[in-house]
Motif scaffolding. Structure first.
Motif, PDB file in Angstrom:
ATOM      1  N   GLU B 104       0.820  -1.214   0.000  1.00  0.00           N
ATOM      2  CA  GLU B 104       0.000   0.000   0.000  1.00  0.00           C
ATOM      3  C   GLU B 104       0.854   1.265   0.000  1.00  0.00           C
ATOM      4  OE1 GLU B 104      -3.280   0.746  -0.154  1.00  0.00           O
ATOM      5  OE2 GLU B 104      -3.652  -1.378  -0.565  1.00  0.00           O
ATOM      6  N   LYS B 105       2.099   1.136   0.499  1.00  0.00           N
ATOM      7  CA  LYS B 105       2.918   2.329   0.690  1.00  0.00           C
ATOM      8  C   LYS B 105       3.634   2.737  -0.598  1.00  0.00           C
ATOM      9  CE  LYS B 105       4.285   5.134   4.044  1.00  0.00           C
ATOM     10  NZ  LYS B 105       3.392   5.831   4.967  1.00  0.00           N
ATOM     11  N   THR B 106       3.635   1.843  -1.569  1.00  0.00           N
ATOM     12  CA  THR B 106       4.347   2.142  -2.812  1.00  0.00           C
ATOM     13  C   THR B 106       4.002   3.535  -3.323  1.00  0.00           C
ATOM     14  OG1 THR B 106       4.718  -0.103  -3.543  1.00  0.00           O
ATOM     15  CG2 THR B 106       4.440   1.511  -5.269  1.00  0.00           C
ATOM     16  N   THR B 137      -6.345  -7.199  13.879  1.00  0.00           N
ATOM     17  CA  THR B 137      -7.626  -7.461  14.515  1.00  0.00           C
ATOM     18  C   THR B 137      -8.407  -6.192  14.832  1.00  0.00           C
ATOM     19  OG1 THR B 137      -6.337  -7.673  16.528  1.00  0.00           O
ATOM     20  CG2 THR B 137      -7.073  -9.709  15.509  1.00  0.00           C
ATOM     21  N   ASN B 138      -7.739  -5.046  14.870  1.00  0.00           N
ATOM     22  CA  ASN B 138      -8.481  -3.815  15.175  1.00  0.00           C
ATOM     23  C   ASN B 138      -9.111  -3.273  13.891  1.00  0.00           C
ATOM     24  OD1 ASN B 138      -6.983  -1.231  14.088  1.00  0.00           O
ATOM     25  ND2 ASN B 138      -5.403  -2.695  14.679  1.00  0.00           N
ATOM     26  N   PRO B 139     -10.141  -2.436  14.016  1.00  0.00           N
ATOM     27  CA  PRO B 139     -10.837  -1.987  12.796  1.00  0.00           C
ATOM     28  C   PRO B 139     -10.111  -0.896  12.001  1.00  0.00           C
ATOM     29  CG  PRO B 139     -12.048  -1.323  14.784  1.00  0.00           C
ATOM     30  CD  PRO B 139     -10.803  -1.988  15.243  1.00  0.00           C
ATOM     31  N   PHE B 140      -9.059  -0.335  12.547  1.00  0.00           N
ATOM     32  CA  PHE B 140      -8.515   0.882  11.932  1.00  0.00           C
ATOM     33  C   PHE B 140      -7.271   0.688  11.070  1.00  0.00           C
ATOM     34  CE2 PHE B 140     -10.626   2.124  15.938  1.00  0.00           C
ATOM     35  CZ  PHE B 140     -11.703   2.776  15.361  1.00  0.00           C
ATOM     36  N   TYR B 141      -6.297  -0.024  11.592  1.00  0.00           N
ATOM     37  CA  TYR B 141      -5.067  -0.160  10.808  1.00  0.00           C
ATOM     38  C   TYR B 141      -4.400  -1.518  11.019  1.00  0.00           C
ATOM     39  CZ  TYR B 141      -2.605   1.274  15.120  1.00  0.00           C
ATOM     40  OH  TYR B 141      -2.126   1.375  16.397  1.00  0.00           O
ATOM     41  N   ILE B 142      -3.570  -1.860  10.033  1.00  0.00           N
ATOM     42  CA  ILE B 142      -2.840  -3.122  10.084  1.00  0.00           C
ATOM     43  C   ILE B 142      -1.415  -2.845  10.550  1.00  0.00           C
ATOM     44  CG2 ILE B 142      -1.835  -4.940   8.636  1.00  0.00           C
ATOM     45  CD1 ILE B 142      -4.313  -4.792   6.911  1.00  0.00           C
ATOM     46  N   ARG B 143      -0.925  -3.684  11.438  1.00  0.00           N
ATOM     47  CA  ARG B 143       0.472  -3.589  11.867  1.00  0.00           C
ATOM     48  C   ARG B 143       1.225  -4.770  11.284  1.00  0.00           C
ATOM     49  NH1 ARG B 143       1.753  -4.343  16.727  1.00  0.00           N
ATOM     50  NH2 ARG B 143       3.363  -2.780  16.926  1.00  0.00           N
ATOM     51  N   ASP B 144       2.072  -4.499  10.314  1.00  0.00           N
ATOM     52  CA  ASP B 144       2.882  -5.550   9.716  1.00  0.00           C
ATOM     53  C   ASP B 144       4.329  -5.309  10.131  1.00  0.00           C
ATOM     54  OD1 ASP B 144       4.275  -7.347   8.265  1.00  0.00           O
ATOM     55  OD2 ASP B 144       3.454  -6.791   6.309  1.00  0.00           O
ATOM     56  N   GLY B 204       5.735   0.695   4.934  1.00  0.00           N
ATOM     57  CA  GLY B 204       4.373   0.148   4.924  1.00  0.00           C
ATOM     58  C   GLY B 204       4.048  -0.711   6.125  1.00  0.00           C
ATOM     59  N   ALA B 205       4.644  -0.417   7.265  1.00  0.00           N
ATOM     60  CA  ALA B 205       4.406  -1.255   8.440  1.00  0.00           C
ATOM     61  C   ALA B 205       3.071  -0.950   9.106  1.00  0.00           C
ATOM     62  CB  ALA B 205       5.538  -1.073   9.449  1.00  0.00           C
TER      63      ALA B 205
END
Lengths: 605, 351
Positions: B104-106, B137-144, B204-205
């Motif tokens: 997504e960060k590209t 698991t949270n509705p707002f953002y993904i932590r990769d 993109g983390a």
């Protein structure tokens, strides 16, 4: 009235070789003979010679008994204390003495030492402030209380004292910066987070002479204008912490600590902070963060702690040994005595911990400028088992390896740095011909990688990749360009890492490549570890010329890889052998040798 | 206090004491790369990508934290500097997924930009690569955290600015990660989902869920507006593609918020295109809501209001407006109520 004083070493080295049990046996034996009122038993700090512990020194007779066991005690009491006769079999004996040595002055281990910092260790009861005072303790403080701050700082500057924690920054200059820094509150911090593998100088000072450190800190506080200090001591040193607490309480009672010290309107309060075990907390900014309750991670400098340290206040932070030197410099006439010892750029003494393949493991204090050869051979007694000296790792994981041809190097800050090592805190790990230098570099890198705080990329990621390359080499998977890659990574890390630990952690690799490049090349190109350490890179074989068929090797082998009839040459099956090395240790003939691995390709030709 | 003169890449510059080398270089328009630098946080000096060569200095110097000194001579792109930056980028790439095609960060990824700038396309280090589970698991953002380069800006923002203290560094060495205590998922932490960490992540983390798969940064139009949720008046950008809001980001120059937003302003835009949202008035007829025209609805309201005033007086009325309407609309609404003869007016803004 006591007639005899029995000083039994109660420091960690001797405790681990059983001095607590010896102490208990003495208590019982003295009681049995109703000698408690005549003989005073004192658990002291470390007299240094850990190799021969537990140690008891009896005064005023000046007799040094060593390697004691509880069962020796009845004889000792019976003969020496009751009979007035020296128990010769319990005196120091070794290849370096012709006859059993009776006291410090005749034991070669002590002959070239110069006791400054360890002046009281092993001599006094570290839990009794009176004994410290009797030996001149707190005189330097009372003198300093009459001096102006800049007068104190000038004396420290003139002494040439440099930080004993490793980097060797001039202590007086550090104090001056902190004195001149503007702040409504200033702190004095003692770095007692000694973490180098094999190093225990600071622990011994704290256990053996805690008041010397307190006095040093008090003088620093007076000089910079501080009223509060912290001693950051690793929690793995419970005895040091206990003795510090006792010392602080006693000093408070005597008016050396607290409000209006000795009536000079000077206040000072000590706090002890126990470290949670992170190696990086020995780095000053990480240490300060840890005191503040934050994760111990270094931060960029400047600002240096002298201007913005603990909670943003000007802070002097010195190592234990540095503070322990201060009372010596500040006492009447001390400065003149102090500068007589040492070299041009490195004044005074340095305490070293001798570890590894050295005969006399322990602690020694030597004048700066002494050679490594004198430390290792004259004091350290040379290599264990009479084997060949290969190298010495100076300065722990941040230090470097110094080979045999550099043994005549005078030990001071500058010459060690030139040789690719560092003074460091004073750990000396000695290696013999059975130490693989590639494996050694791998060991230190695995240590620094595990202990990297993870903050900066060069250290966190760079040491990992260096470690992986070293692991490959020791497993026989080295590639021809690995040495270039290691050197390239090392120079990037040295040049760009955030803190002193990161910038110095490639030193063990760089110095071993510098002095033992052929060993790396042999590992990479010939897949051979001649030291017999990297298990996939050698085979053991029994030299038929030397083997006398004693069967000791076959009996110790845990996997049954050795066969042979009694009084006939034995043979090792390399397919079964796990290269554990038990047979090598067991063989009295030194018949078991390391050889290149016979590979498929060799067999077919 | 007098200013300090120094030379950067052969050019003279004069700055205030205490200025960092990075700030001085920026004054000259020199672009020094940074990952961990955050003007709102204390200098961190973690990523080391901003290192520069300073004459007479033993090692390279992190420009983000090193203050200028009189007559300092700085080189920002010397061979030694470029070599170190390249090595750092190669070290990052050795432990970073190369999935830029779908990331997504590209297009707005600093790692991508700097690798492009220094010609690093892949890493030549073999070895262990992080393999951590995704926290989504949270509705707002993904932590990769496999993409995380541990620059620490998220930690700094969470601790120093928001004060939530939800995340910090965990473990040591290669195993260091950023996360909540005990390795819990983020929603079990003290995170308030202000999204400040997401806004400053250089890679993109940390990725907002709302925009995933909905458009590349260069396809998105950023529309500057004021957040309607409360009266603070935070300035923000709505990310719009094909007439749809697919995300939002703070305006770092916004006078009221200077780049800060709360969870509503940062993430709460799904209502705009929600199927449940009322876009036409409804009138209850025979117990059932039936769609009506605006004229019809307003006529009905006007008639009822008139009738109530006539029968019970104006104070029988009360007006309750929505916080989602603009301040101007809310102002007009209270005017309307007062012109009807009552001060009974309220507003549902609760933040």
């Amino acid at each position: 009235m006591y007639e005899k004083h029995l000083m039994i070493c109660g420091a960690t080295g001797c405790l681990s070789s059983g001095s607590a049990k010896v102490h208990q046996a003495l208590v019982e034996e003295l009681a049995k003979h109703k000698l408690e009122k005549k003989c005073r038993l004192v658990m002291t700090g470390c007299p240094g010679f850990c190799e021969v512990g537990p140690i008891i020194v009896i005064y005023p007779d000046e007799v040094f008994y060593c390697r004691l066991k509880p069962q020796d005690i009845p004889e000792l009491v019976e003969k020496h204390l009751l009979g007035g006769e020296i128990v010769e079999r319990l005196l120091y004996k070794g290849p370096d003495v012709d006859a059993p040595a009776r006291f410090y002055d005749t034991i070669p281990f002590y002959r070239k030492q110069k006791f400054n910092v360890l002046r009281n260790s092993g001599i006094i009861d570290p839990e009794n402030i009176d004994e410290y005072i009797m030996r001149g303790g707190y005189r330097a403080l009372s003198r300093a209380l009459k001096m102006e701050p800049m007068e104190i700082i000038d004396e420290v500057k003139r002494s040439g004292l440099r930080g004993r924690g490793g980097a060797g920054f001039p202590t007086g200059l550090k104090w001056e910066f902190t004195y001149k820094a503007v702040g409504d509150k200033k702190y004095v911090v003692c770095n007692a987070d000694e973490g180098d593998p094999g190093a225990f100088m600071d622990r011994s000072i704290l256990e053996g002479d805690p008041h010397a450190v307190l006095e040093g800190m008090l003088i620093a506080a007076r000089a910079i204008g501080s009223d509060e200090g912290y001693i950051y001591c690793r929690a793995e040193y419970p005895l040091a912490i206990k003795r510090l607490k006792t010392a602080i309480a006693q000093a408070e009672e005597y008016g050396f600590v607290g409000e209006n010290i000795l009536g000079y309107g000077f206040n000072f309060k000590f706090n002890i902070k126990e470290g949670a075990g992170a190696f990086v907390c020995g780095e000053e900014t990480a240490l300060l963060a840890s005191i503040e309750g934050k994760r111990g991670m270094p931060r960029p400098r400047p600002p240096f702690p002298a201007t913005s340290g603990l909670w943003g206040k000007p802070t002097v932070i010195n190592n234990v040994e540095t503070y322990a030197n201060i009372p010596l410099i500040l006492r009447e006439g001390g400065l003149e005595e102090f500068v007589k010892i040492g070299t041009e750029g490195s004044k005074g003494t340095k305490v070293f911990a001798l570890a590894g393949k050295i005969r006399n493991t322990g602690l020694c204090e030597v004048p700066m400028g002494i050679t490594l050869r004198e430390i290792i051979f004259d004091i350290g007694g040379g290599i264990k088992g009479g084997r060949e000296f290969k190298a010495v790792q100076a300065g722990g994981p941040s230090g470097g390896c110094i080979p045999a041809e550099k043994l005549d190097l005078p030990v001071d800050y500058d010459s060690l740095t030139q040789a690719g090592a560092i003074m460091g805190s004073g750990g000396l790990v000695v290696m013999d011909d059975r130490t693989c230098m590639v494996d050694l570099a791998r060991y230190f890198l695995s240590f620094t990688q595990k202990e990297s705080c993870g903050k900066c990329i060069p250290c966190r990621e760079g040491t990992k990749r260096m470690l992986e390359i070293l692991e490959r080499i020791t497993e026989g998977l080295g590639k021809p360009d690995d040495l270039d890659r290691l050197q390239e990574l090392a120079s990037t890390i040295k040049d760009s890492a955030l803190c002193g630990l990161g910038q110095t952690c490639p030193n063990p690799v760089l110095s071993t490549i510098r002095y033992f490049r052929h060993e790396y090349e042999e590992h990479i190109n010939e897949k051979f570890c001649r030291s017999g350490v990297c298990k996939s890179l050698f085979d053991y074989f029994i030299d038929p010329e030397l083997c006398n068929g004693c069967t000791r090797c076959a009996r110790i082998c845990p996997v049954g890889a050795i066969s042979g009839e009694r009084k006939e040459t034995h043979v090792i099956d390399p397919e079964i052998c796990t290269r554990c090395g038990s047979c090598v240790e067991r063989c009295r003939q030194e018949a078991i040798k390391v050889t290149r691995v016979r590979r498929e390709a060799d067999v077919n030709h | 206090m007098s200013t300090i003169k120094l030379t950067i890449d052969g050019r003279q510059v004069e700055v205030e004491p205490g200025t960092t080398i990075l700030e001085a270089a920026r004054k000259l328009g020199i672009d020094i790369p940074t990952f961990c630098h955050d003007p709102e946080l204390a200098p961190n000096g973690a990523c080391r990508i901003c290192v520069v060569e300073v004459e007479k200095a033993r090692a390279l110097v992190a420009s983000c934290s090193a203050p200028v000194a009189p007559d300092m001579v700085v080189y920002t792109e010397s061979e030694r500097v470029v070599q170190a930056r390249k090595a750092i980028l190669r070290l990052i790439l050795a432990n970073h997924p190369l999935d830029c095609i779908t990331c997504e960060k590209t297009g707005e990824c600093k790692l991508q930009d700097y690798c492009y700038r220094y010609g690093i396309s892949e890493s030549d280090f073999e070895g262990e690569v992080k393999d951590l589970p995704l926290d989504d698991t949270n509705p707002f953002y993904i932590r990769d955290m496999n993409k995380c380069i541990l620059c620490g800006r998220c930690v700094g923002r969470c601790q120093e600015i928001n004060g939530a203290g939800a995340i910090d560094f965990i473990n040591r060495g290669f195993n260091t990660v950023v996360g909540p205590a005990y390795g819990d998922p983020i929603e079990k932490s003290s995170c308030v989902f202000c999204g400040m960490c997401v806004d400053v992540c250089p890679v993109g983390a940390l990725v907002p869920k709302a925009g995933i798969g909905k458009g590349r940064p260069w396809e998105v139009k950023k529309v500057k507006t004021i957040c309607p949720y409360c009266g603070t008046g935070c300035s923000l950008y709505l990310h719009v593609k094909d007439g749809c809001i697919i995300g939002a980001s703070p305006d770092f120059d916004g006078p009221a918020n200077r780049g800060h937003l709360c969870s509503k302003g940062r993430f709460g835009w799904d209502f705009v295109h929600s199927e449940d949202r009322l876009t036409k008035p409804l009138i209850k007829k025979d117990g059932v809501f039936v769609e009506a025209s605006w004229d019809e609805a307003l006529d009905l309201v006007a008639e009822k209001v008139r009738d109530l005033i006539k029968r019970y007086g104006p104070d029988s009325l009360m007006g309750l407006s929505s916080a989602k309407a603009t301040n101007e609309e809310n102002y007009l609404f209270q005017k309307l109520m007062r012109s009807l003869g009552t001060n009974n007016v309220d507003h549902c803004a609760r933040l």
